[in-house]
Design a protein around this motif. Sequence first.
Motif, PDB file in Angstrom:
ATOM      1  N   ILE A  45       0.853  -1.200   0.000  1.00 38.98           N
ATOM      2  CA  ILE A  45       0.000   0.000   0.000  1.00 38.98           C
ATOM      3  C   ILE A  45       0.883   1.243   0.000  1.00 38.98           C
ATOM      4  N   LYS A  46       1.894   1.208   0.892  1.00 40.59           N
ATOM      5  CA  LYS A  46       2.785   2.374   1.003  1.00 40.59           C
ATOM      6  C   LYS A  46       3.608   2.537  -0.269  1.00 40.59           C
ATOM      7  N   GLN A  47       4.110   1.395  -0.794  1.00 41.96           N
ATOM      8  CA  GLN A  47       4.949   1.466  -1.999  1.00 41.96           C
ATOM      9  C   GLN A  47       4.171   2.024  -3.192  1.00 41.96           C
ATOM     10  N   SER A  48       2.940   1.577  -3.322  1.00 45.78           N
ATOM     11  CA  SER A  48       2.129   2.031  -4.458  1.00 45.78           C
ATOM     12  C   SER A  48       1.885   3.540  -4.371  1.00 45.78           C
ATOM     13  N   GLY A  56       2.112  11.083 -11.813  1.00 46.63           N
ATOM     14  CA  GLY A  56       1.079  12.119 -11.847  1.00 46.63           C
ATOM     15  C   GLY A  56       0.268  12.241 -10.575  1.00 46.63           C
ATOM     16  N   ALA A  57       0.852  11.860  -9.443  1.00 46.63           N
ATOM     17  CA  ALA A  57       0.081  11.874  -8.193  1.00 46.63           C
ATOM     18  C   ALA A  57      -0.356  13.269  -7.767  1.00 46.63           C
ATOM     19  N   ARG A 238      -9.033   7.379   3.147  1.00 42.57           N
ATOM     20  CA  ARG A 238     -10.337   7.775   2.621  1.00 42.57           C
ATOM     21  C   ARG A 238     -10.540   7.365   1.160  1.00 42.57           C
ATOM     22  N   VAL A 239     -10.470   6.088   0.895  1.00 40.01           N
ATOM     23  CA  VAL A 239     -10.774   5.620  -0.466  1.00 40.01           C
ATOM     24  C   VAL A 239     -11.892   4.580  -0.411  1.00 40.01           C
ATOM     25  N   PRO A 267      -2.850  10.253  -4.889  1.00 39.29           N
ATOM     26  CA  PRO A 267      -1.930   9.257  -4.320  1.00 39.29           C
ATOM     27  C   PRO A 267      -2.683   8.159  -3.559  1.00 39.29           C
ATOM     28  N   ASN A 268      -3.763   8.554  -2.896  1.00 38.42           N
ATOM     29  CA  ASN A 268      -4.530   7.583  -2.103  1.00 38.42           C
ATOM     30  C   ASN A 268      -5.230   6.561  -2.999  1.00 38.42           C
TER      31      ASN A 268
END
Length: 382
Positions: A45-48, A56-57, A238-239, A267-268
């Motif tokens: 999760i963190k890596q992604s 383009g985050a 919050r996704v 990014p989330n």
Amino acid sequence: MSIDERLANTSFPLPAIRQVNMAKHQTGISLGLGELKGFEIDERIKQSMTASWGNGAACYTQNAGLPQLRSAVAQHQQKEDGYNYTVENVIVTIGVQNAVYSSIKTLAKLGAKRVLIPSIHFGIYKKIPSEFGLEVNTYPLNDDFSINLKELEILLQKDDVMILNSPSNPTGKVYSKDELISLSELLKYKLTDGYVISDEIYGQLVYDGEEFTSFSKYFDRTIVVDGISKSGAVAGLRVGWVVTQNEKLAKAITSNNATVISTPPTPNQWAAIPVVNSETKNTIEKYNKVLLENRDKVAFFLEKMNIPFNKPNGSFYIFPKVSSFLGDRVKEFCIETAGKENGVVVIPGVAFGAPEYLRISLASFELEEGLVRLEKALKEWK
Ligand SMILES: Cc1ncc(COP(=O)(O)O)c(C=O)c1O
């Protein structure tokens, strides 16, 4: 009357969950949380999320969300129910709360009049439809928290919106395939113009041999809402998302959501992809192992105390009926016990429409000490 005068005469009371959490003494232990706080977060999760900065985050995505995430959700949902979803069927939202909000907003604008919610329910199911002027009725649950289908049949009108929540907050009940099929048979002949909103946010948190099935497998007119707050232990990201087989409805929900959020944070959205793709499955299995162990500890405690309850097999709550101990003062008990030195936070059932119960969260690493404190508080309560 001016806005300021109205404001002076209006109160916006805190929900019972917040009242109790705010009463917590600094030495208190919380068995009141609705998230997997302190649980290991899967590195993927963190890596992604980190990798997204090269992708383009910092830019907006489409209103309906990042195509890569929507595509992952479409494939995930296809595995659940066999329907051939595309990105056009998926809207990414800021958590499931936003997904429920914009689904109901859209249905209200399309003429929905009434929303049926379970008699024991997560609080927003009542508040959101009320904000859009919709009538809210509850459908009764049996003592084991299953749906009372006979009563539901009497209640249902063909254009109702029905909210379903399995695994449930706060009961922990997971509907079996047979229960879902029986419900779908009733809805196929009774709910011909309406929709079901199926809140499946706890779908991956099941244990003790329990299997989760999405209701969309049995009923086409289902709007599935789901997200990563619980299964990813990342409520703060919050996704969430909405999936519906009806593309036109998906477009309408996108349009109604865009006026509230524009787009979800980019990014989330990237962070959510490994969870949706089941890459974090092993980590979720670890969560379920802890939840099962904790469920058994609480079950043992409740049996010892002679407090009636149903054993949950999903989500991370247990919902005992404590009225024989606390009469009609469950909420007062919760507020007082939360505020004491060395106290414990548990949530009064009134927050879920069931004042005779209280909710204990299984997502705690201080559960045993919390139960010792709860036992003391219950015994001392007069
Ligand atoms: C049943 C249920 N639905 C939705 C939500 C809200 O989830 P999110 O954090 O994705 O907005 C919660 C949070 O506690 C919940 O218990």
